[in-house]
Scaffold this active site. Structure first.
Site, mmCIF file in Angstrom:
data_model
loop_
_atom_site.group_PDB
_atom_site.id
_atom_site.type_symbol
_atom_site.label_atom_id
_atom_site.label_comp_id
_atom_site.label_asym_id
_atom_site.label_seq_id
_atom_site.Cartn_x
_atom_site.Cartn_y
_atom_site.Cartn_z
ATOM 1 N N PRO A 1 2.749 -3.870 -3.261
ATOM 2 C CA PRO A 1 2.790 -5.141 -2.522
ATOM 3 C C PRO A 1 1.405 -5.502 -1.977
ATOM 4 C CG PRO A 1 4.510 -3.637 -1.775
ATOM 5 C CD PRO A 1 3.579 -2.841 -2.650
ATOM 6 N N GLU A 2 0.958 -6.689 -2.279
ATOM 7 C CA GLU A 2 -0.331 -7.184 -1.789
ATOM 8 C C GLU A 2 -0.071 -8.162 -0.640
ATOM 9 O OE1 GLU A 2 -3.286 -6.234 -2.570
ATOM 10 O OE2 GLU A 2 -2.900 -5.003 -4.322
ATOM 11 N N HIS B 1 16.843 5.934 -2.259
ATOM 12 C CA HIS B 1 15.540 5.658 -1.649
ATOM 13 C C HIS B 1 15.632 4.753 -0.422
ATOM 14 C CE1 HIS B 1 13.934 7.726 -5.072
ATOM 15 N NE2 HIS B 1 14.517 6.881 -5.899
ATOM 16 N N ARG C 1 8.509 5.899 -3.523
ATOM 17 C CA ARG C 1 7.350 6.803 -3.494
ATOM 18 C C ARG C 1 6.983 7.281 -2.094
ATOM 19 N NH1 ARG C 1 2.817 4.778 -7.581
ATOM 20 N NH2 ARG C 1 2.051 6.834 -7.026
ATOM 21 N N ARG D 1 -27.331 -6.270 1.703
ATOM 22 C CA ARG D 1 -26.394 -5.329 1.067
ATOM 23 C C ARG D 1 -26.574 -5.296 -0.445
ATOM 24 N NH1 ARG D 1 -20.856 -3.751 3.633
ATOM 25 N NH2 ARG D 1 -21.169 -4.385 5.786
#
Ligand code: ZN
Length: 270
Positions: free
Chosen positions: A2-3, A91, A110, A151
């Protein structure tokens, strides 16, 4: 995984089912998630009414008068509001029983997800050093430009640094850099102010687009669907190695940057 857009979609989907509801009890079938579920959450949350649900980076904060639960979906987690009688799967690690007769069910094959606790008036250690939200007004091209001076790190690695801006995952970084015409390997310090303005706008656009798509596929949280916001045919570079650029026809290239697969058009991005 999931983002940010999926987490934001989850927040929007859950909010009407959670805000104003009281948590009557917890059923913790597996306390060992990424971190053990802390005693404070188990002791303080039952009996509390949910005042609000907020997102910070990829965390959800469920606020109550006694403190806030800090939830993360990890690699494979999901949160759904279901009738309390819904059969429990292998789960389905945690249920929050609600006074609506439903449960907030956390499912995570997981177990890289987490349920932690943030006492009132404190900021959890995991949230302390985070950069601004990409969809907030604090996130601008000028900010990227200022923070990147001197940078040498690749601009894509810089963009995915959570202390610079949170929640710009691999797909979104690749796509935003393509639309901004910036080569992902370019030194962050060598990108001009104008190009950072374009990049910040593209980051917001790709994330907002994905949230909108997530919003349509995840409209009903009673029967959720884990479709990501983006569909393959809408991606310009991500996952398209060797395929023609949708703008110029040049084959898309793939490299590894900061241990992440990175896709770009060698002609459109400089
Ligand atoms: Zn191209």
């Amino acid at each position: 995984m999931p983002e940010l857009p999926e987490v934001e979609t989850t927040r929007r989907g859950l909010a009407p089912h959670l805000i104003g509801r009281k948590v009557t009890a917890l059923d913790i079938r597996q306390p060992r998630l990424r971190w053990p579920i802390p005693r404070a959450l188990r002791e303080k949350l039952p009996g509390q009414r949910i005042d609000d649900i907020e997102r910070r980076a990829k965390y959800l904060l469920v606020h109550t008068k006694a403190g806030s639960a800090l939830l993360h979906l990890g690699m494979s987690g999901s949160l759904r509001v279901l009738p309390a009688s819904t059969p429990i799967g292998t789960h389905d690690h945690v249920d929050w029983r609600l006074d609506s007769g439903r449960v907030l069910r956390f499912t995570d094959p997981r177990r890289f997800g987490s349920q932690l606790w943030q006492p009132v008036g404190t900021v959890h250690a995991l949230l302390k050093d985070l950069g601004p939200e990409p969809l907030g007004d604090d996130f601008t091209g000028d900010l990227l430009w200022q923070r990147s001076r001197g940078r040498k790190a690749a601009v894509k690695v810089f963009l995915m640094d959570q202390s610079i801006v949170v929640g710009v995952g691999n797909i979104y970084a690749s796509e935003a850099l393509f639309h901004a015409g910036i080569h992902p390997k370019r030194a962050a310090g060598s990108v001009s102010r104008e190009r950072y303005a374009k990049l910040a706008a593209e980051v917001k656009r790709v994330l907002e687009y994905s949230i909108t798509r997530g919003g349509t596929t995840l409209r009903d949280f009673i029967s959720p669907d884990s479709e990501p916001g983006y569909f393959e045919r809408e991606l310009f570079v991500y996952g398209r190695e060797g395929e023609p650029c949708r703008v110029c026809g040049t084959p898309i290239k793939a490299i590894t940057l900061g241990q992440r697969s990175t896709y770009f058009c060698p002609r459109c991005q400089r």
